[in-house]
Design a protein around this motif. Structure first.
Motif, PDB file in Angstrom:
ATOM      1  N   GLN A 256     -98.779  42.180 -55.259  1.00 64.06           N
ATOM      2  CA  GLN A 256     -97.556  41.436 -55.513  1.00 64.06           C
ATOM      3  C   GLN A 256     -97.745  40.021 -55.013  1.00 64.06           C
ATOM      4  OE1 GLN A 256     -93.786  43.365 -54.623  1.00 64.06           O
ATOM      5  NE2 GLN A 256     -92.932  41.446 -53.856  1.00 64.06           N
ATOM      6  N   ALA A 257     -97.225  39.054 -55.757  1.00 71.02           N
ATOM      7  CA  ALA A 257     -97.343  37.649 -55.366  1.00 71.02           C
ATOM      8  C   ALA A 257     -96.153  36.888 -55.943  1.00 71.02           C
ATOM      9  CB  ALA A 257     -98.665  37.042 -55.849  1.00 71.02           C
ATOM     10  N   THR A 258     -95.990  35.658 -55.484  1.00 69.89           N
ATOM     11  CA  THR A 258     -94.876  34.819 -55.916  1.00 69.89           C
ATOM     12  C   THR A 258     -95.393  33.623 -56.697  1.00 69.89           C
ATOM     13  OG1 THR A 258     -93.545  35.469 -54.011  1.00 69.89           O
ATOM     14  CG2 THR A 258     -92.909  33.452 -55.150  1.00 69.89           C
ATOM     15  N   ALA A 259     -94.800  33.388 -57.856  1.00 66.06           N
ATOM     16  CA  ALA A 259     -95.146  32.246 -58.695  1.00 66.06           C
ATOM     17  C   ALA A 259     -93.905  31.377 -58.890  1.00 66.06           C
ATOM     18  CB  ALA A 259     -95.686  32.722 -60.044  1.00 66.06           C
ATOM     19  N   ARG A 260     -94.077  30.253 -59.556  1.00 70.09           N
ATOM     20  CA  ARG A 260     -92.973  29.339 -59.849  1.00 70.09           C
ATOM     21  C   ARG A 260     -92.978  28.984 -61.332  1.00 70.09           C
ATOM     22  NH1 ARG A 260     -88.975  28.192 -55.875  1.00 70.09           N
ATOM     23  NH2 ARG A 260     -89.958  28.529 -53.844  1.00 70.09           N
ATOM     24  N   VAL A 261     -91.794  28.968 -61.924  1.00 67.96           N
ATOM     25  CA  VAL A 261     -91.678  28.557 -63.324  1.00 67.96           C
ATOM     26  C   VAL A 261     -91.977  27.067 -63.415  1.00 67.96           C
ATOM     27  CG1 VAL A 261     -90.102  28.297 -65.282  1.00 67.96           C
ATOM     28  CG2 VAL A 261     -89.980  30.338 -63.852  1.00 67.96           C
TER      29      VAL A 261
END
Length: 388
Positions: free
Chosen positions: A263-268
């Protein structure tokens, strides 16, 4: 005296008769009032029991009903499938600027390459011509420089006129321009070293080889793709949004990316202002840090995209499994000392596997998060028995 006693007795009889009649009327009125009160109390009790499901703790456990509290705060999200792609800003196609035969491919799929390193060699008559033009331009420049030096010497000795010096200087300048143009042709073709009829193709960026559609010995046309290089320290998430969802997503919104055990966090970073003509969906891109190398190009993932304006920090959300429909109204079953109470609620936007509650709950209640369908069935049985 006798008449006085007779008159008194008659008055007493009349008084007793009057008192007796008044007592019967009062008793009847009191009875009617008591019946009305009992009926009202019965109606109030029936109203209080409407929507109630009476169950013991053992029955609740046996029915598989789980109890929890609503989620308060946080932004709403939508979940949708997505694909890992190379970052468009860090991906480049290496193509053959001339037609010829591939005689060397120095990198395989997945290998790293540095900018400027030769990764392919093409053998071609056109390559020989281009390199020949460079050598010819270099020779002409050497000759022009030699003539210019001679004319400068003769002019300083007052042997040659200034006009000859100017002509020699002009010829040297033109020869230098011609050499620069020939070298630019080689550079535009991405050519490095090699023999006279061979041109080496250099890597334009540093990164990893993610595609190599040609094979050794293959004859390729001009502009044929030889390699695809990507800097995979940062990858992109390709999203396709419904138009109604795209209006609630802005650049900068958080995207939680999930795959098997990761799991990881991205940005639009991009939401297209136009729909794709084939899918009628809105293309969108999110950027994900991949310096650890745990995400691979082409890998399918699940993306939970944060929605803008989805209720703010005080939003109340419940699992979609907690919501049922009863008599055309959305209800949530709230825990009571005797069981559960079907509480009408007003629903907001769906948010992944949760839904926002606009009204009906305070957020502090205990609710049936799973097994609410069983409670709805029990509620239906109770209402049917009540009607009977």
């Amino acid at each position: 005296m006798k008449s006085f006693y007779l008159a008194g007795a008659a008055s007493l009889a009349l008084l007793l008769t009057a008192c007796g009649g008044g007592s019967d009327a009062g008793n009847e009125a009191a009875a009617n009032e008591s019946a009305a009160g009992a009926e009202k109390a019965g109606n109030e009790a029936a109203h209080a029991e409407e929507g109630a499901v009476t169950l013991t703790a053992e029955q609740i456990a046996a029915a598989g009903v789980q109890v929890g509290r609503p989620i308060v705060g946080g932004a709403g999200t939508i979940e949708l499938p997505a694909i890992i792609e190379g970052d468009p800003q860090g991906t480049q196609v290496v193509s053959a600027a001339i037609a010829g035969r591939v005689v060397a491919l120095t990198r395989n799929l997945g290998q790293s390459v540095g900018r400027g390193q030769t990764i392919a060699v093409i053998e071609s008559r056109e390559a020989a011509q281009i390199k020949g033009e460079v050598e010819a331009a270099r020779a002409r420049l050497q000759l022009a420089n030699s003539n210019l030096a001679r004319e400068q010497r003769l002019f300083s000795q007052r042997v040659s006129p200034e006009q000859d010096l100017i002509a020699a200087r002009t010829a040297a300048t033109e020869a230098r321009i011609a050499l620069t143009q020939a070298q630019s042709t080689v550079s535009a073709a991405g050519m490095g070293g090699g023999g006279l009829n061979r041109l080496g193709i250099a890597a334009p960026i540093s990164g990893q080889i993610i595609a190599r559609p040609v094979t050794l010995g293959q004859t390729v046309a001009a502009d044929a793709e030889l390699y695809r290089i990507a800097n995979l320290g940062q990858v992109s998430i390709a999203l396709n949004l419904k138009p109604e969802d795209a209006g609630r997503i802005r650049p900068g919104n958080v995207v939680t990316v999930k795959a098997a055990g990761r799991q990881a966090t991205a940005r639009v970073t991009f939401v297209s202002p136009a729909l794709d003509p084939q899918t009628r969906l809105v293309p969108s891109i999110a950027t994900l840090d991949n310096r650890g190398g745990q995400w691979r190009v082409g890998e399918p993932v699940t993306a939970a995209v944060e929605l803008s304006g989805s209720g703010g920090s005080g939003a109340i959300r419940v699992p979609t499994t907690a919501v049922q429909t009863n008599e055309g109204k959305s209800v949530v079953f709230v825990r009571t000392p005797k069981g559960f109470q079907a509480t009408p609620v007003e629903l907001g936007d769906a948010s992944g596997d949760t839904v926002i509650i606009r009204s009906g709950l305070k957020g502090t209640e205990q609710i049936a998060t799973t097994g609410s369908f069983t409670l709805k069935a029990e509620l239906g049985k109770g209402e049917a028995e009540h009607e009977d």
